[in-house]
Scaffold this motif. Structure first.
Motif, PDB file in Angstrom:
ATOM      1  N   ALA A   1     -62.152 -74.945 -26.648  1.00 29.49           N
ATOM      2  CA  ALA A   1     -61.189 -75.975 -26.252  1.00 29.49           C
ATOM      3  C   ALA A   1     -60.169 -75.442 -25.257  1.00 29.49           C
ATOM      4  N   VAL A   2     -59.858 -74.121 -25.356  1.00 18.82           N
ATOM      5  CA  VAL A   2     -58.854 -73.546 -24.430  1.00 18.82           C
ATOM      6  C   VAL A   2     -59.529 -72.792 -23.289  1.00 18.82           C
TER       7      VAL A   2
ATOM      8  N   ILE B   1     -55.102 -67.554 -25.123  1.00 22.77           N
ATOM      9  CA  ILE B   1     -54.239 -68.094 -24.056  1.00 22.77           C
ATOM     10  C   ILE B   1     -53.263 -67.029 -23.587  1.00 22.77           C
ATOM     11  N   ALA B   2     -52.660 -66.310 -24.534  1.00 21.16           N
ATOM     12  CA  ALA B   2     -51.700 -65.254 -24.173  1.00 21.16           C
ATOM     13  C   ALA B   2     -52.373 -64.155 -23.374  1.00 21.16           C
ATOM     14  N   ARG B   3     -53.604 -63.794 -23.727  1.00 18.04           N
ATOM     15  CA  ARG B   3     -54.308 -62.747 -22.986  1.00 18.04           C
ATOM     16  C   ARG B   3     -54.588 -63.194 -21.548  1.00 18.04           C
ATOM     17  N   SER B   4     -54.833 -64.489 -21.370  1.00 14.71           N
ATOM     18  CA  SER B   4     -55.149 -64.982 -20.021  1.00 14.71           C
ATOM     19  C   SER B   4     -53.968 -64.796 -19.079  1.00 14.71           C
ATOM     20  N   GLU B   5     -52.774 -64.685 -19.647  1.00 11.12           N
ATOM     21  CA  GLU B   5     -51.575 -64.512 -18.823  1.00 11.12           C
ATOM     22  C   GLU B   5     -51.306 -63.038 -18.502  1.00 11.12           C
ATOM     23  N   HIS B   6     -52.055 -62.133 -19.142  1.00 12.35           N
ATOM     24  CA  HIS B   6     -51.840 -60.686 -18.970  1.00 12.35           C
ATOM     25  C   HIS B   6     -53.184 -60.014 -18.762  1.00 12.35           C
ATOM     26  N   PRO B   7     -53.608 -59.877 -17.522  1.00 13.32           N
ATOM     27  CA  PRO B   7     -54.922 -59.293 -17.232  1.00 13.32           C
ATOM     28  C   PRO B   7     -55.104 -57.899 -17.830  1.00 13.32           C
TER      29      PRO B   7
ATOM     30  N   ARG C   1     -69.328 -78.666 -44.159  1.00 11.08           N
ATOM     31  CA  ARG C   1     -68.132 -77.832 -44.107  1.00 11.08           C
ATOM     32  C   ARG C   1     -68.322 -76.762 -43.045  1.00 11.08           C
ATOM     33  N   PRO C   2     -67.458 -76.740 -42.034  1.00 12.64           N
ATOM     34  CA  PRO C   2     -67.630 -75.745 -40.970  1.00 12.64           C
ATOM     35  C   PRO C   2     -67.300 -74.344 -41.462  1.00 12.64           C
ATOM     36  N   THR C   3     -67.980 -73.370 -40.924  1.00 11.95           N
ATOM     37  CA  THR C   3     -67.668 -71.980 -41.252  1.00 11.95           C
ATOM     38  C   THR C   3     -66.447 -71.534 -40.452  1.00 11.95           C
ATOM     39  N   GLU C   4     -65.882 -70.423 -40.870  1.00 18.00           N
ATOM     40  CA  GLU C   4     -64.735 -69.872 -40.145  1.00 18.00           C
ATOM     41  C   GLU C   4     -65.128 -69.570 -38.694  1.00 18.00           C
ATOM     42  N   ALA C   5     -66.325 -69.029 -38.498  1.00 17.30           N
ATOM     43  CA  ALA C   5     -66.775 -68.700 -37.141  1.00 17.30           C
ATOM     44  C   ALA C   5     -66.924 -69.958 -36.292  1.00 17.30           C
ATOM     45  N   GLU C   6     -67.423 -71.047 -36.881  1.00 17.73           N
ATOM     46  CA  GLU C   6     -67.579 -72.292 -36.132  1.00 17.73           C
ATOM     47  C   GLU C   6     -66.229 -72.862 -35.714  1.00 17.73           C
ATOM     48  N   LEU C   7     -65.248 -72.770 -36.596  1.00 21.60           N
ATOM     49  CA  LEU C   7     -63.909 -73.260 -36.243  1.00 21.60           C
ATOM     50  C   LEU C   7     -63.317 -72.452 -35.100  1.00 21.60           C
ATOM     51  N   ARG C   8     -63.475 -71.140 -35.151  1.00 17.68           N
ATOM     52  CA  ARG C   8     -62.944 -70.285 -34.093  1.00 17.68           C
ATOM     53  C   ARG C   8     -63.625 -70.593 -32.761  1.00 17.68           C
ATOM     54  N   ALA C   9     -64.938 -70.739 -32.835  1.00 18.45           N
ATOM     55  CA  ALA C   9     -65.682 -71.020 -31.603  1.00 18.45           C
ATOM     56  C   ALA C   9     -65.228 -72.334 -30.981  1.00 18.45           C
ATOM     57  N   GLU C  10     -65.059 -73.359 -31.801  1.00 15.40           N
ATOM     58  CA  GLU C  10     -64.674 -74.675 -31.296  1.00 15.40           C
ATOM     59  C   GLU C  10     -63.292 -74.642 -30.644  1.00 15.40           C
ATOM     60  N   LEU C  11     -62.333 -73.976 -31.273  1.00 15.18           N
ATOM     61  CA  LEU C  11     -60.969 -73.956 -30.718  1.00 15.18           C
ATOM     62  C   LEU C  11     -60.872 -73.039 -29.510  1.00 15.18           C
ATOM     63  N   LEU C  12     -61.661 -71.963 -29.500  1.00 15.47           N
ATOM     64  CA  LEU C  12     -61.677 -71.102 -28.317  1.00 15.47           C
ATOM     65  C   LEU C  12     -62.268 -71.840 -27.120  1.00 15.47           C
TER      66      LEU C  12
ATOM     67  N   THR D   1     -50.125 -77.005 -19.613  1.00 18.83           N
ATOM     68  CA  THR D   1     -49.945 -78.047 -20.624  1.00 18.83           C
ATOM     69  C   THR D   1     -51.291 -78.598 -21.049  1.00 18.83           C
ATOM     70  N   ASP D   2     -52.212 -78.725 -20.099  1.00 18.39           N
ATOM     71  CA  ASP D   2     -53.533 -79.255 -20.441  1.00 18.39           C
ATOM     72  C   ASP D   2     -54.234 -78.375 -21.466  1.00 18.39           C
ATOM     73  N   THR D   3     -54.101 -77.076 -21.292  1.00 18.69           N
ATOM     74  CA  THR D   3     -54.736 -76.146 -22.233  1.00 18.69           C
ATOM     75  C   THR D   3     -54.132 -76.291 -23.626  1.00 18.69           C
ATOM     76  N   LEU D   4     -52.804 -76.341 -23.678  1.00 18.45           N
ATOM     77  CA  LEU D   4     -52.127 -76.469 -24.972  1.00 18.45           C
ATOM     78  C   LEU D   4     -52.470 -77.809 -25.616  1.00 18.45           C
ATOM     79  N   VAL D   5     -52.537 -78.866 -24.801  1.00 15.74           N
ATOM     80  CA  VAL D   5     -52.907 -80.180 -25.334  1.00 15.74           C
ATOM     81  C   VAL D   5     -54.326 -80.143 -25.886  1.00 15.74           C
ATOM     82  N   ALA D   6     -55.221 -79.505 -25.134  1.00 20.87           N
ATOM     83  CA  ALA D   6     -56.615 -79.416 -25.581  1.00 20.87           C
ATOM     84  C   ALA D   6     -56.716 -78.710 -26.930  1.00 20.87           C
ATOM     85  N   LEU D   7     -55.902 -77.661 -27.094  1.00 19.74           N
ATOM     86  CA  LEU D   7     -55.896 -76.941 -28.377  1.00 19.74           C
ATOM     87  C   LEU D   7     -55.453 -77.872 -29.505  1.00 19.74           C
TER      88      LEU D   7
END
Length: 1009
Positions: free
Chosen positions: A138-139, A204-210, A125-136, A155-161
């Motif tokens: 991915a993007v 992803i949203a932060r990447s659009e706003h430096p 069973r993955p931990t909450e931290a492991e899930l966050r790390a994996e999805l982060l 689109t590639d980033t959203l697809v990867a997520l």
């Protein structure tokens, strides 16, 4: 050959190298021919793989599972080889394929993902931290610095997520459908996965706003996500809170910060909900924010606080019950939740809080489509919302005083409510089972197409898949439908019981400050519930629950429920008064309130008892520890006579030379057992014949204990052994084993001098024992009296109190009259010397069971005596039709019929030799002396009259033979007899009808036969 269980549990022998369409259909495939073709396409090894076939047959939908497997094998044939080396992989993958067409399509598009279900990683069973790390990752963001490269959310980033998210969803579903996770573990992981996706979306949203580092943004999970009980496919409810960071020049621009935070929030929402070639994740719903969709998407902490303090509606505090930081600035999110909690747990003090929550539930239910209402798992009657609203309302009302109730998730909150006594254990268990079952159905429905739905499908194939998905194999459709309806009905019943609990608001917030429910309103509610003295009721409530003691706190927990139970009882006012009196006696005793809090059945029984029976309440007042008998049917069984006798005699023996104390202890035992009998009677655990047996046995035991004490007292005073054997013979209703709560003990005393003992001395000693026995049982006491009545002895009150066996023999031989023979029909040994008692009964047998029956003259004399008794003994002013003993068709009528049959025929028919009325009537039918129809009429009247006499004592606390004239008392008695609140007239009509019919039989059988 291999043995496989088919869908109905029967075994089938499957040739290893051959399967047929018919056989496949028998094993659970809907389309056997198609299944055979698909298996052939998998290749010769698959066709002969019995383990593969068994795994397919074990899925919720074997056809669906085989279809997805076939498509996957076309993309990656190695999967079949891996099945042979990893059976767990085969079970998990096919289990998912048999439930979810959507996840099957996902694996076909991304065949590398089936490997997630093999090896050791498959069950981890993955931990909450492991899930966050994996999805982060991915993007394109680092877990330590969750901000991808600057630029557009491609689109590639959203697809990867989405691909990464669905891979994790697949991993979770596999462990779910194979039973490796509990419901709570599944929903918690789904919630953690949603939080990880939101964190990735925010990256992803932060990447659009430096310039995004100039504002702190916290995402607060609400609803099921906040409570960590999310579905597979559900909107994710959120609230946004932001705070500006100090600029390089030390200035703070709040407006600019809120604008930036709003763009970040919007970007995060788009990242999750935008449609791509891989679809979307789910909608991010911020409608629970202040002012809903009309309000700003993002607010500062101070703005949130100001809104909730001034403008928030009741439902908004209910929603905040689930609030939890799930993404963004964790520290800011924690501050928000802490600030809101202080307001959430004071929300119950708001005016009309409970009514508002109840009204909200009704509004939600009213908006359910009529065509879907019966199939709605979430919003319909008996659905998940019923359970959730009931739990949340109880949490909010009681959680202000009890921090242990402050749980976000439904099942833990329900368990806490049960532990605290706010919900009965059985009710909590039933609700938890219903909630779990409904959530499992919801998950199976949503997994099929990964669509947000809460409606149970109507198609047979869909219902079959659901039933099999829940391990129902014999009749999946029928069993599933039955269990679903049963759980829904139980959820609805308990929702209405708990959610609309009487006076929930008024009593949970009993007057402690100015904003409490007004006295006038509380009185009105109490009156509406059936309390005739609401002022007195409020006084009792206040006395019980005011203060800060643990006792008062538990009473505040108990009273909301018990007031409703009192209201359901025949006499709510008496119930509440009795509860206060018993609580005053036992309230400081640690076990008492804990018992009522933890054992809801005990509290429920106590409330009904106190609101029904003054007699039982009186018994409990002086033996309040007997409350422990309540709540267990086993405790209501009459105790064995031998055990009672042993205990009573032991009590007397503990007080040598102190007869009064010994008999006092025995009378206390009698009080306790009278209470046991009364509650068994009132609850319907025993019938009227068993009541008579229990009361008669208890009287025998008490008489024996008093006799032991009397003999000891007389011997001590005389300083010599008694010198004579002594026995007590039961007569009347005691002899007939038909004692009622108000019965005297009709007895005769017999003694027999021991060898060498002068008869005069022996008689004096016997008189002393008899008088001492009567004195001891008549001593003033709070225990119910047991009056010893020896008036049925030879010559009645004019005759000797005690006689020798020889004296009885001489009297009966020379002077006995028909009424005495009749009285002896009920003679039975009760206490003392058993051999002597049996000797007297043998002496009486020729009189009560005359060999040739009684003469016609004796029959005429008995009939005349009965007619005179009817004319002379009925109390002045009494309505004969309502007199249970002497009225037409009443107890006396039935008993005299039985006794006349005995006097005429028992000499030649041993089956008639019994002291019991109903047994005599049954035996008379067997001997063809009475028709079955006549016996039925007489027995029904006798039972009805006996039940009424007992009910009168139970309700009023004192004996009476007539049905009361007072309308209120008559109504209370009718309720004890099982009639509805408005059934007192039906009760009287039924009694009149039963006794009229019985009287017609009496006139024909007794006077004419």
């Amino acid at each position: 050959m291999v043995v496989i269980e088919d869908e109905g549990g029967a075994v089938d022998t499957v040739p290893r190298m051959q399967t047929t369409a018919g056989r496949l259909a028998r094993l659970g495939f809907a389309d056997g021919a198609r299944a055979e073709r698909l298996l052939d396409e998998l290749g010769p090894e698959a066709v002969g793989d019995i383990d593969l076939l068994a795994s397919l047959v074990g899925t919720a939908d074997p056809d669906l599972a085989l279809t997805s497997l076939n498509r996957l094998a076309e993309r990656d044939p190695s999967v079949l080889g891996s099945f042979r080396s990893d059976p767990g992989l085969r079970t998990r993958l096919l289990g998912v394929f048999g439930v979810s067409a959507a996840l099957g399509e996902h694996v076909v598009r991304h065949p590398e993902h089936w490997r997630l279900l093999g090896g050791a990683q498959a069950v981890q069973r993955p931990t909450e931290a492991e899930l966050r790390a994996e999805l982060l990752l991915a993007v394109g963001a680092e877990p330590e610095n969750p901000e991808p490269r600057a630029g557009d959310a491609t689109t590639d980033t959203l697809v990867a997520l989405r691909v990464a998210y669905r891979g994790r969803l697949l991993h979770l579903a596999a462990r779910d459908v194979t039973g490796e996770l509990s419901l709570s573990e599944v929903t918690a992981e789904l919630s953690d996965l949603a939080g990880a996706a939101l964190e990735a979306g925010l990256a992803i949203a932060r990447s659009e706003h430096p310039e995004s580092d100039s504002v702190r943004l916290a995402v607060i999970g609400m609803g099921k996500c906040g409570a960590r009980e999310l579905n597979y496919i559900s909107d994710v409810d959120v609230i946004f809170v932001a705070e500006p960071r100090e600029g390089a020049d030390g200035t703070v621009d709040e407006n600019r910060a809120i604008q930036l935070a709003t763009r970040l929030a919007q970007g995060m929402m788009r990242a999750c909900s935008t449609s791509t070639p891989e679809g979307s994740l789910w909608e991010v719903d911020a409608a629970l924010r202040p002012e809903g969709k009309a309000g700003p998407l993002v607010r500062t902490l101070a703005s949130h606080q100001a809104y909730y303090r001034r403008w928030a509606k009741t439902w908004e505090f209910q929603a905040l019950l689930k609030a939890r930081p799930i993404a963004g600035d964790a520290e800011l999110g924690g501050q928000y939740v802490s600030l809101m909690n202080d307001m959430v747990w004071q929300a119950a003090t708001r005016e009309k809080f409970v009514e508002d929550v109840q009204a909200m539930r009704r509004r939600v239910e009213a908006h359910v489509r009529t065509s879907e209402a019966e199939r709605q798992l979430k919003l319909g009657p008996g659905g998940l919302r019923d359970i959730e609203f009931a739990v949340q309302l109880l949490q909010l009302v009681h959680g202000r005083m009890d921090p242990l109730l402050r749980r976000r998730a439904t099942l833990p909150a329900l368990a806490a409510l049960s532990r605290g006594g706010y919900v009965g254990r059985d009710d909590a268990k039933a609700l938890a089972e219903a909630y779990t079952f409904l959530r499992q159905i919801e998950h199976l429905i949503q997994l099929h197409r990964l669509r947000r739905t809460h409606v149970v499908p109507e198609g047979v194939a869909d219902l079959r898949r659901l039933g099999r998905g829940l391990a129902m194999t014999i009749d999946p459709v029928g069993e599933f439908t039955t269990q679903w309806k049963r759980h829904a009905m139980e959820a609805r019943r308990l929702h209405e019981k708990l959610f609309y609990r009487p006076l929930l608001q008024a009593v949970a917030r009993l007057p402690e400050s100015e904003d409490r429910l007004s006295t006038v309103a509380a009185k009105a509610r109490l009156e509406a519930l059936g309390y005739t003295d609401p002022t007195g009721a409020l006084r009792h409530i206040s006395a019980l629950s005011t203060g800060v003691s643990r006792r008062a706190a538990i009473q505040r927990t108990l009273l909301p429920v018990m007031l409703g139970w009192f209201a359901d009882a025949p006499d709510p006012d008496a119930g509440l008064l009795g509860f206060r009196q018993i609580s005053d006696k036992l309230g400081a005793t640690p076990w008492y309130l804990r018992l009522l809090r933890d054992e809801t059945a005990v509290a429920s029984q106590l409330a009904r008892l106190l609101g029904t029976s003054r007699y039982a309440t009186g018994l409990l007042m002086d033996a309040p520890e007997a409350v422990t008998m309540l709540g267990s049917e086993a405790e209501l069984d009459p105790r064995p006579v031998a055990a009672l006798l042993s205990e009573a005699r032991a009590m007397v023996s503990r007080y040598p030379g102190e007869a009064e104390k010994g008999v006092g202890a025995a009378r206390g035992l009698r009080r306790r057992e009278l209470f046991r009998t009364a509650i068994a009677d009132l609850s319907g655990h025993i019938g009227i014949e068993e009541v008579g047996q229990a009361l008669s046995a208890l009287n025998d035991v008490t008489i024996q204990a008093a006799l032991d004490a009397a003999v000891g007292k007389v011997e001590m005073e005389r300083r010599t052994p008694l010198g004579t054997r002594f026995a007590v013979i039961a007569m009347g209703r005691l002899g007939g084993i038909e004692s009622s709560y108000g019965s005297d003990a009709d007895v005769m005393f017999v003694h027999s001098p021991l060898e060498g003992m002068p008869e005069r001395e022996a008689t004096d000693a016997a008189y002393a024992v008899a008088n001492e026995l009567r004195r001891l049982l008549a001593l003033p006491s709070s225990d119910p009296p047991l009056i010893i009545d020896p008036d049925l002895r030879p010559e009645g009150r004019q005759g000797a109190l005690v006689r020798t066996l020889a004296s009885y023999a001489a009297y009966y031989e020379r002077w006995s009259s028909p009424w005495e023979s009749q009285a002896l029909l009920r003679a039975r040994f009760s206490a003392g010397d058993a051999e002597l008692g049996v000797s007297l009964l043998h002496l009486a047998d020729p009189l009560r069971y005359p060999e040739r029956g009684i003469s016609d003259a004796a029959v005429l004399q008995i009939r005349k005596l009965k007619a005179r008794m009817e004319a002379e003994r009925l109390p002045r002013g009494a309505d004969p039709a309502l007199h249970t003993k002497l009225g037409p068709g009443g107890l006396s009528d039935v008993e005299w019929v039985a006794q006349l049959i005995q006097l005429r025929h028992a000499g030649r028919l041993p089956s008639l030799r019994t002291t019991r009325t109903l047994e005599t009537l049954r035996a008379a039918v067997g001997e063809e002396l009475l028709s079955e129809a006549d016996e039925d009429v007489l027995s029904r009247a006798w039972i009805f009259a006996s039940r009424i006499r007992d009910a009168i004592v139970l309700v009023r606390g004192r004996a009476a033979d007539s049905i009361p004239v007072d309308v209120r008392e008559r109504a209370l008695i009718s309720r004890v007899l099982g009639y509805p609140p408005d059934g007192s007239e039906d009760f009287v009509d039924d009694y009149r009808r039963a006794t009229r019919r019985a009287r017609r039989v009496v006139e024909r059988v007794f006077y004419e036969g």
